[in-house]
Design a protein around this motif. Structure first.
Motif, PDB file in Angstrom:
ATOM      1  N   PRO A  68       0.663  -1.297   0.204  1.00  0.00           N
ATOM      2  CA  PRO A  68      -0.023   0.156   0.127  1.00  0.00           C
ATOM      3  C   PRO A  68       0.351   1.204   0.015  1.00  0.00           C
ATOM      4  N   VAL A  69       1.322   1.481  -1.184  1.00  0.00           N
ATOM      5  CA  VAL A  69       1.909   2.494  -1.094  1.00  0.00           C
ATOM      6  C   VAL A  69       1.299   3.555  -1.863  1.00  0.00           C
ATOM      7  N   ASP A  70       0.014   3.982  -2.583  1.00  0.00           N
ATOM      8  CA  ASP A  70      -0.176   4.948  -3.425  1.00  0.00           C
ATOM      9  C   ASP A  70      -1.670   5.639  -2.012  1.00  0.00           C
ATOM     10  N   LEU A  71      -1.484   6.605  -1.793  1.00  0.00           N
ATOM     11  CA  LEU A  71      -2.758   7.702  -1.352  1.00  0.00           C
ATOM     12  C   LEU A  71      -3.221   8.702  -1.713  1.00  0.00           C
ATOM     13  N   VAL A  72      -4.328   8.640  -1.696  1.00  0.00           N
ATOM     14  CA  VAL A  72      -5.321  10.178  -1.928  1.00  0.00           C
ATOM     15  C   VAL A  72      -4.718  10.613  -0.894  1.00  0.00           C
ATOM     16  N   SER A  73      -5.016  12.054  -1.101  1.00  0.00           N
ATOM     17  CA  SER A  73      -4.335  13.698  -0.310  1.00  0.00           C
ATOM     18  C   SER A  73      -5.702  14.554  -0.588  1.00  0.00           C
ATOM     19  N   TYR A  74      -6.889  14.228   0.807  1.00  0.00           N
ATOM     20  CA  TYR A  74      -7.895  15.263   0.495  1.00  0.00           C
ATOM     21  C   TYR A  74      -7.563  16.562   0.939  1.00  0.00           C
ATOM     22  N   PRO A  75      -8.005  17.821   0.226  1.00  0.00           N
ATOM     23  CA  PRO A  75      -7.877  18.799   1.453  1.00  0.00           C
ATOM     24  C   PRO A  75      -8.910  19.514   2.123  1.00  0.00           C
ATOM     25  N   ALA A  76      -8.598  20.496   3.073  1.00  0.00           N
ATOM     26  CA  ALA A  76      -9.264  20.415   4.365  1.00  0.00           C
ATOM     27  C   ALA A  76     -10.497  20.764   4.106  1.00  0.00           C
TER      28      ALA A  76
END
Length: 202
Positions: A70-78
């Motif tokens: 699991p090296v790919d992530l999704v970054s969500y904005p505040a």
């Protein structure tokens, strides 16, 4: 061979993770040297380590992804800030940590540790396959089954087309039946035959 390739990947990941740990500690300001010469030496080593990490990142990502780590992530904005969703990779984040929120070093190293664990398991599986005589026997049988199609290829025909045709499937069926009869004659058990035939069909 796949076993030696997996061993090479494991050795590479071990060195890559070691470099990543040292690099991230130094980036966090953990340089304890007080002597000017020693500080300069550590700075040079840090730059060399950064270069190794930059060159090794594509291979590390390729290995980790191929093993399902699991090296790919999704970054969500505040919510208050807004903005697009950003896809980030924990291995890329060693050098460029540019998600909406900084990926913690512990998470980066944990992802590398998981990739190492998957790689060690792959090496174990490949070794067991390497020393399994049934595996090598099935490889030899598979080569024998391919011989008529390889002969067609040598003669200038397209073997893929013939293999997919009814005639090609008929030739393959006759070969499998002949091989199965021969193996039964040699004393192979039903379980061994089932495993071999499943390998041939694949």
């Amino acid at each position: 061979m796949i076993y030696f390739s997996a061993k090479s990947d494991l050795a590479f990941l071990q060195g890559f993770k070691s470099d990543a740990e040292t690099f991230l500690r130094a980036e966090g300001g953990e340089i304890r040297a007080t002597d000017v010469n020693r500080i300069n030496e550590e700075f040079v080593q840090h730059q060399q380590r950064r270069q190794r990490l930059a060159r090794g990142t594509p291979r590390a990502k390729r290995i980790a992804r191929s093993l399902g780590a699991p090296v790919d992530l999704v970054s969500y904005p505040a919510p208050a800030v807004g903005g697009p969703i950003v896809r980030v990779n924990t291995i890329d984040a060693i050098l460029v940590n540019d998600g909406h929120e900084r990926i913690p070093n512990k998470r980066i190293l944990d992802a590398l540790e998981q990739a190492l664990g998957e790689c060690q398991e792959q090496v174990r599986k490949e070794f067991l396959q390497l020393v399994n005589p049934l595996y090598w026997f099935s490889r030899v049988i598979r080569l024998i089954l391919r011989l008529p199609f390889l002969a067609l290829e040598t003669a200038g025909f397209r073997p893929e087309t013939f293999e997919k045709s009814l005639a090609g499937k008929f030739v393959r069926l006759i070969e499998i039946l002949t091989m199965t009869a021969g193996l039964l004659y040699l004393g192979f058990t039903r379980v061994e035959l089932k495993e071999l035939v499943s390998r041939w069909l694949q």
